[in-house]
Design an enzyme around this catalytic site. Structure first.
Site, PDB file in Angstrom:
ATOM      1  N   ALA A 121      51.507  41.239  93.602  1.00 20.46           N
ATOM      2  CA  ALA A 121      52.317  40.829  92.452  1.00 20.46           C
ATOM      3  C   ALA A 121      53.568  41.674  92.266  1.00 20.46           C
ATOM      4  O   ALA A 121      54.595  41.170  91.800  1.00 20.46           O
ATOM      5  CB  ALA A 121      51.463  40.875  91.182  1.00 20.46           C
ATOM      6  N   LEU A 122      53.518  42.934  92.610  1.00 26.18           N
ATOM      7  CA  LEU A 122      54.693  43.791  92.426  1.00 26.18           C
ATOM      8  C   LEU A 122      55.877  43.375  93.295  1.00 26.18           C
ATOM      9  O   LEU A 122      57.028  43.655  92.949  1.00 26.18           O
ATOM     10  CB  LEU A 122      54.342  45.256  92.707  1.00 26.18           C
ATOM     11  CG  LEU A 122      53.527  45.961  91.627  1.00 26.18           C
ATOM     12  CD1 LEU A 122      53.159  47.367  92.071  1.00 26.18           C
ATOM     13  CD2 LEU A 122      54.274  45.991  90.301  1.00 26.18           C
ATOM     14  N   ILE A 164      43.269  41.502  89.393  1.00 31.66           N
ATOM     15  CA  ILE A 164      41.929  41.669  88.821  1.00 31.66           C
ATOM     16  C   ILE A 164      41.704  43.148  88.550  1.00 31.66           C
ATOM     17  O   ILE A 164      41.944  43.999  89.418  1.00 31.66           O
ATOM     18  CB  ILE A 164      40.834  41.127  89.774  1.00 31.66           C
ATOM     19  CG1 ILE A 164      41.061  39.629  90.025  1.00 31.66           C
ATOM     20  CG2 ILE A 164      39.447  41.380  89.183  1.00 31.66           C
ATOM     21  CD1 ILE A 164      40.100  39.018  91.049  1.00 31.66           C
ATOM     22  N   HIS A 203      45.600  51.440  88.177  1.00 35.37           N
ATOM     23  CA  HIS A 203      46.562  50.674  88.970  1.00 35.37           C
ATOM     24  C   HIS A 203      46.752  49.265  88.391  1.00 35.37           C
ATOM     25  O   HIS A 203      47.865  48.741  88.365  1.00 35.37           O
ATOM     26  CB  HIS A 203      46.103  50.604  90.431  1.00 35.37           C
ATOM     27  CG  HIS A 203      47.058  49.894  91.341  1.00 35.37           C
ATOM     28  ND1 HIS A 203      48.285  50.413  91.668  1.00 35.37           N
ATOM     29  CD2 HIS A 203      46.967  48.702  91.972  1.00 35.37           C
ATOM     30  CE1 HIS A 203      48.923  49.575  92.475  1.00 35.37           C
ATOM     31  NE2 HIS A 203      48.142  48.517  92.674  1.00 35.37           N
TER      32      HIS A 203
END
Length: 148
Positions: free
Chosen positions: A43-44, A70, A76
């Site tokens: 996602a980053l 998740i 993190h």
């Protein structure tokens, strides 16, 4: 009117990503919509791809961000959720981009499936619908007084 949409999919959870993509493509498969897909590890990386696309030679009318985060055993999760959402919002607001955010952030895999599946909450389809609506709003707000 033809639209060029870039779908960026984080592939960290492949099967969940496939479900999100299925919902998004079901919405985007309509006359006049051309879809380009790019896969990234997580996602980053999604906001970075949108930023690169904006400086590239192709002109995209909007972006659909798809991914799943998740919660794990470390902090993190919090960083990935916050930073990916913040970066997408910064791009949307600062550059006036139409972005459908379909990055789901969940506590466990059951919640992920409930949000990703097309016959459940269909967050991929929701993100695709959101980008189409935001493009329409942007176009309406940018019309000249003469309607051009």
């Amino acid at each position: 009117m033809s639209l060029n949409i870039l779908v960026i999919e984080a592939r960290f959870y492949d099967k969940i990503s496939d479900a999100l993509l299925e919902g998004a493509l079901a919405v985007l498969q309509q006359p006049g919509v051309q879809v380009t897909r790019v896969s990234v590890p997580g996602a980053l990386e999604i906001p970075h791809v949108i930023s690169m696309a904006e400086t590239g030679s192709k002109n995209f009318d909007g972006y659909v961000a798809l991914g799943c985060v998740i919660r794990g055993e470390t902090t993190h999760y919090d960083y990935v959720c916050q930073e990916s959402a913040r970066a997408l919002m910064d791009l949307a607001v600062n550059k006036q981009l139409a972005i459908g955010n379909g990055i789901i952030t969940v506590e466990n895999e059951d919640q992920a499936w409930a949000r990703a599946k097309k016959d459940k909450k269909d967050k991929g389809g929701f993100a695709a619908n959101a980008v189409l609506k935001m493009i329409k709003i942007r176009d309406e707000l940018n019309k000249d007084v003469d309607g051009e």
